[in-house]
Design a protein around this motif. Structure first.
Motif: not given
Ligand code: UT7
Length: 330
Positions: A248-265
């Motif tokens: 997990x610690x190796x990810x440089x950038x997470x690009x999640x679906x943008x539905x809700x900032x709380x889901x993203x967080x």
């Protein structure tokens, strides 16, 4: 086993210029800027005019990607389009876009995966390229969510916006570069949580007044979708990282679906990616369904958040329910 994979050689996007702010929505339904920002993170979204549909929107994003790669339409072997809001149901949106783009020698078809559709399309392209059937695919997501939004329903109308994103993909010649792992899932037993009629089972009535009275808009059980969204995106995180043998610690950038900032967080916390390394644009565009990920990837590249060698994790979920993850070394 073949180690061949695909890489994104170029990306593109298009968003309408018209901005609909939370203040505008306060004048339309019983809501407040405070509620929307606190519960969703959304401040504004883009709305396409009546004069533009998803074929035109996707065409513009595709042109952007083609120009970025310096490629001609004749270089594209497959056009794969994701949309939940087609201009018309027959033929495929991809076929209408193919004609507009003048992609003479390509096959064009749609992938219906709702918000997850673009990640599905990348994986389909990956299969076609790795199996040697094609060399270059153009994966386009184009969504006019404003057209299927009930603008009197405060529980959904504050959430969505319009956008298109695109990427050109080809075989990766370099080992360890390109898509390292992909994961796709769906659960049709949860379809009622987020759906839209009419369908062939409930044909569109000829009488427009009757259509308005019937449920022609998207309907969502927000709280249930929320729970499933977090659960499924976390599952996708684990699945692709396990497949690739990446921590997990190796990810440089997470690009999640943008539905809700709380889901993203919640997803970022689970993936152990600090928010400075998560691409967030839900505040500016809202939820643009399957266009969120390619638009985010394009912006992240343009703004230098994705560099050569960056390890990028994309995750999405949507109606179906569907969910997917893609891990890629740029
Ligand atoms: O791409 C996939 C598509 N969908 C999603 O990802 C959406 C997932 N779900 C969500 O993002 C959230 O569930 C929502 C943003 C849709 C809703 O947030 P919530 O914190 O789950 O709120 P809620 O539905 O539990 O509603 C809380 C209250 C309710 O009032 P009462 O019953 O507590 O009096 C709602 O009626 O908030 C009310 N409410 C609103 N109030 C002001 C619902 N929408 C609004 C609104 N403005 N726009």
């Amino acid at each position: 086993m073949s180690v061949d994979t695909i890489r994104l050689i170029s990306t593109g996007m298009w968003v309408p210029t018209k901005v609909l702010t939370n203040a505008d929505l306060e004048r339309m339904v019983d809501t407040t800027d405070e509620w929307i920002v606190e519960r969703t993170g959304i401040r504004e979204r883009r709305i396409a005019g009546d004069d533009i549909g998803v074929v035109e929107m996707g065409y513009r994003a595709a042109q952007d990607a083609l120009e970025g790669a310096g490629m001609e339409p004749s270089d594209v072997d497959a056009l794969i389009v994701s949309t939940a809001t087609p201009d018309r149901l027959l033929p495929a949106t991809a076929c209408d876009m193919q004609a507009k783009l003048d992609l003479h020698s390509a096959v064009a078809f749609d992938v219906w995966g709702a918000c997850t559709g673009w990640l599905y399309s990348l994986n389909v392209a990956r299969g076609l390229i790795i199996s040697g059937q094609i060399e270059t695919a153009l994966c386009v997501a184009t969504e006019k969510m404003s057209a299927i939004t009930d603008w009197t329903d405060r529980s959904t109308c504050v959430l969505f916006g319009d956008a298109a994103g695109a990427a050109l993909v080809q075989r990766s010649e370099e080992k360890g570069r390109g898509i390292l792992a992909s994961y796709m899932r769906s659960d049709g037993s949860l379809a009622e949580l987020l759906h839209r009629a009419p369908s062939s089972a409930q044909p569109i009535p000829i009488d427009v007044a009757e259509l308005t009275a019937r449920d022609g808009y998207m309907r969502m059980a927000g709280r249930e979708v929320f729970k499933n969204a977090v659960r499924s995106m976390c599952e996708a995180v684990d699945a692709v990282l396990d497949q690739a043998g990446v921590a997990k610690g190796e990810i440089d950038l997470l690009v999640p679906h943008q539905a809700n900032i709380r889901i993203i967080e919640a997803t970022a916390k689970y993936a152990r990616v600090p928010m400075e390394r998560v691409w967030v644009n839900v505040d500016r565009y809202g939820n643009t369904s399957s266009a969120t990920v390619p638009v985010a990837i394009h912006e992240a590249r343009q703004q230098g958040a994705i560099k050569d060698g960056s390890l990028v994790l994309m995750v999405a979920f949507g109606a179906g329910l569907t969910w997917a993850g893609t891990l890629l070394r740029w």
